[in-house]
Design a protein around this motif. Structure first.
Motif, mmCIF file in Angstrom:
data_model
loop_
_atom_site.group_PDB
_atom_site.id
_atom_site.type_symbol
_atom_site.label_atom_id
_atom_site.label_comp_id
_atom_site.label_asym_id
_atom_site.label_seq_id
_atom_site.Cartn_x
_atom_site.Cartn_y
_atom_site.Cartn_z
ATOM 1 N N ASP A 51 0.867 -1.182 0.000
ATOM 2 C CA ASP A 51 0.000 0.000 0.000
ATOM 3 C C ASP A 51 0.898 1.225 0.000
ATOM 4 O O ASP A 51 1.469 1.580 1.030
ATOM 5 C CB ASP A 51 -0.922 -0.011 1.221
ATOM 6 C CG ASP A 51 -1.984 1.084 1.170
ATOM 7 O OD1 ASP A 51 -1.770 2.095 0.461
ATOM 8 O OD2 ASP A 51 -3.028 0.926 1.831
ATOM 9 N N ASP A 52 1.027 1.868 -1.158
ATOM 10 C CA ASP A 52 1.950 2.990 -1.296
ATOM 11 C C ASP A 52 1.551 4.156 -0.403
ATOM 12 O O ASP A 52 2.384 4.798 0.229
ATOM 13 C CB ASP A 52 1.995 3.437 -2.762
ATOM 14 C CG ASP A 52 3.352 3.990 -3.138
ATOM 15 O OD1 ASP A 52 4.180 4.202 -2.235
ATOM 16 O OD2 ASP A 52 3.597 4.206 -4.338
ATOM 17 N N SER A 53 0.253 4.443 -0.330
ATOM 18 C CA SER A 53 -0.216 5.584 0.455
ATOM 19 C C SER A 53 -0.008 5.380 1.952
ATOM 20 O O SER A 53 0.195 6.331 2.702
ATOM 21 C CB SER A 53 -1.688 5.852 0.166
ATOM 22 O OG SER A 53 -2.491 4.743 0.540
ATOM 23 N N ALA A 54 -0.041 4.117 2.393
ATOM 24 C CA ALA A 54 0.141 3.811 3.818
ATOM 25 C C ALA A 54 1.587 3.491 4.163
ATOM 26 O O ALA A 54 1.906 3.248 5.330
ATOM 27 C CB ALA A 54 -0.752 2.640 4.208
ATOM 28 N N GLY A 55 2.467 3.461 3.158
ATOM 29 C CA GLY A 55 3.868 3.165 3.417
ATOM 30 C C GLY A 55 4.129 1.739 3.836
ATOM 31 O O GLY A 55 5.061 1.464 4.593
ATOM 32 N N THR A 56 3.319 0.786 3.324
ATOM 33 C CA THR A 56 3.451 -0.620 3.695
ATOM 34 C C THR A 56 4.143 -1.389 2.584
ATOM 35 O O THR A 56 3.706 -1.355 1.429
ATOM 36 C CB THR A 56 2.077 -1.254 3.957
ATOM 37 O OG1 THR A 56 1.361 -0.456 4.911
ATOM 38 C CG2 THR A 56 2.232 -2.665 4.496
ATOM 39 N N SER A 57 5.238 -2.074 2.921
ATOM 40 C CA SER A 57 5.999 -2.785 1.895
ATOM 41 C C SER A 57 6.750 -3.963 2.507
ATOM 42 O O SER A 57 6.940 -4.040 3.720
ATOM 43 C CB SER A 57 6.989 -1.841 1.210
ATOM 44 O OG SER A 57 7.979 -1.416 2.131
ATOM 45 N N SER A 86 5.931 -0.691 7.808
ATOM 46 C CA SER A 86 4.697 0.096 7.796
ATOM 47 C C SER A 86 4.908 1.297 8.704
ATOM 48 O O SER A 86 5.948 1.419 9.358
ATOM 49 C CB SER A 86 3.507 -0.744 8.275
ATOM 50 O OG SER A 86 3.605 -1.004 9.670
ATOM 51 N N LYS A 87 3.928 2.178 8.765
ATOM 52 C CA LYS A 87 4.039 3.343 9.634
ATOM 53 C C LYS A 87 3.990 2.957 11.109
ATOM 54 O O LYS A 87 4.485 3.691 11.969
ATOM 55 C CB LYS A 87 2.925 4.338 9.310
ATOM 56 C CG LYS A 87 3.052 4.955 7.928
ATOM 57 C CD LYS A 87 1.915 5.906 7.624
ATOM 58 C CE LYS A 87 2.058 6.527 6.240
ATOM 59 N NZ LYS A 87 0.939 7.442 5.901
ATOM 60 N N GLU A 88 3.400 1.793 11.413
ATOM 61 C CA GLU A 88 3.246 1.366 12.790
ATOM 62 C C GLU A 88 4.443 0.567 13.307
ATOM 63 O O GLU A 88 4.857 0.708 14.452
ATOM 64 C CB GLU A 88 1.977 0.513 12.953
ATOM 65 C CG GLU A 88 0.678 1.291 12.803
ATOM 66 C CD GLU A 88 0.366 1.621 11.353
ATOM 67 O OE1 GLU A 88 0.798 0.832 10.466
ATOM 68 O OE2 GLU A 88 -0.278 2.653 11.103
ATOM 69 N N GLU A 127 4.183 -11.084 9.626
ATOM 70 C CA GLU A 127 4.094 -10.118 8.529
ATOM 71 C C GLU A 127 4.870 -10.548 7.287
ATOM 72 O O GLU A 127 4.619 -10.060 6.182
ATOM 73 C CB GLU A 127 4.595 -8.745 8.979
ATOM 74 C CG GLU A 127 3.718 -8.050 10.012
ATOM 75 C CD GLU A 127 4.049 -8.477 11.442
ATOM 76 O OE1 GLU A 127 3.481 -7.886 12.386
ATOM 77 O OE2 GLU A 127 4.873 -9.419 11.618
ATOM 78 N N ASP A 239 0.429 -2.668 -4.684
ATOM 79 C CA ASP A 239 0.329 -1.542 -5.621
ATOM 80 C C ASP A 239 1.333 -1.699 -6.758
ATOM 81 O O ASP A 239 0.990 -1.574 -7.925
ATOM 82 C CB ASP A 239 0.552 -0.209 -4.897
ATOM 83 C CG ASP A 239 -0.661 0.228 -4.103
ATOM 84 O OD1 ASP A 239 -1.754 -0.311 -4.346
ATOM 85 O OD2 ASP A 239 -0.514 1.109 -3.228
#
Length: 251
Positions: A51-57, A86-88, A127, A239
Motif C-alpha cells: 500500500d503505497d499511500s500507507a507506506g506498507t511494503s 509500515s508506519k506502525e 508479517e 500496488d
C-alpha cells in the motif's frame, strides 16, 4: 527514502550491466524459457509495495538454487530474508522457504511442463510469511514461434494444507501468459501478465502485469530487472513491485 534508494540501485546496476553487454556480438540467451533445463544459482533482491499511500511494503533478498539432473527433471529451493515496513512497525527475519520439483517434455517446438511446490511456514514473523503449509501445483505449455520468439501459458493453484486456524486459509488460482523475444545479441524482453482468482474470498480477482528485460553478461551469467504493478480487479495484494536478479547458469 530507503525504498527509493533501493530502486535506484537496482536500475544503476542493471544499466551498468547493459553497457557491458552491448560489447557482446553473439550470445545465446539461456535460462529464460520455462522449458530450459539448466541448473541455476540466483540472488534476487525484490521489493513489493503493498500500500503505497500507507507506506506498507516488504523488501526481500532471496537465494534460489535449482538443480537440473536430466533433460526432464529439476528440483530446487528458495530461501528469502525479508523486511516488513509500515508506519506502525517493522520486522526483519527469515521468510517462508519454498521447495520445488518440476518436469518438462519437448515435442519439437512445443513443450509441456508440470511443477509441484511446497511452501514451509518458516517465517520468523507473521508479517513476512503466510503461516500455513502450502502446496502449489502448476502446469504450462510453451511454443517456439520462431527461434527468437516464444509464447507460454499455464495455470497454478495455491492451497493451504495445514497450519494454525488463526491464519487465513489459502485457495488461490493463477492464470499466466508469457510472450518473449530473445535477441541473438544476448538480451531479452518479456511480457508477463497474470490473473489471480481468490476462491476463498468470493472469487475476488486481481490482474497483475510484469515486464522483464535482461542480459547475458557471460555465457554462464545473466542479469534481469522486472517491475510489476496492480492493473485491475477487486482483489489487491500490492500496488507495485520491482525485482532484480543475478543468475549463474549451469552451476
Amino acid at each position: 527514502m530507503t525504498k527509493k534508494l533501493l530502486s535506484l540501485l537496482f536500475c544503476l546496476a542493471f544499466a551498468a550491466g547493459k553497457l557491458y553487454a552491448v560489447q557482446l556480438q553473439e550470445c545465446e540467451v539461456r535460462g529464460v524459457k520455462p522449458s530450459d533445463k539448466i541448473s541455476t544459482l540466483e540472488l534476487n533482491p525484490a521489493m513489493t509495495v503493498i500500500d503505497d499511500s500507507a507506506g506498507t511494503s516488504v523488501t526481500s533478498m532471496t537465494l534460489k538454487y535449482y538443480y537440473s539432473f536430466s533433460n526432464m527433471f529439476t528440483i530446487g529451493t528458495e530461501v528469502p530474508f525479508s523486511r516488513y515496513e509500515s508506519k506502525e512497525n517493522s520486522e526483519n527475519g527469515l521468510g517462508d522457504i519454498l521447495l520445488s520439483a518440476s518436469a518438462v517434455k519437448r515435442f519439437g517446438k512445443l513443450a509441456f511442463g508440470a511443477t509441484g511446490e511446497f511452501t514451509l511456514p518458516s517465517a520468523t514473523h507473521d508479517e513476512i510469511g503466510i503461516g500455513k503449509w502450502q502446496f502449489s501445483p502448476s502446469v504450462y505449455t510453451e511454443y517456439e514461434i520462431v527461434p527468437q520468439v516464444f509464447f507460454a501459458a499455464g495455470y497454478k493453484h495455491y492451497v493451504s494444507i495445514a497450519g494454525p486456524s488463526s491464519r487465513d486459509d489459502i485457495n488461490l488460482g493463477r492464470i499466466r501468459a508469457v510472450a518473449a523475444y530473445l535477441s541473438p545479441h544476448g538480451w531479452w524482453a518479456l511480457f508477463d501478465p497474470k490473473y489471480y482468482i481468490d476462491f476463498h474470498n468470493d472469487n475476488a480477482g486481481e490482474f497483475i502485469i510484469e515486464v522483464e528485460t535482461g542480459i547475458m553478461l557471460f555465457e554462464e551469467m545473466s542479469m534481469y530487472l522486472k517491475p510489476g504493478w496492480h492493473a485491475g480487479g477487486n482483489r489487491r495484494s500490492m500496488d507495485w513491485s520491482i525485482s532484480f536478479g543475478v543468475k549463474l547458469l549451469s552451476v
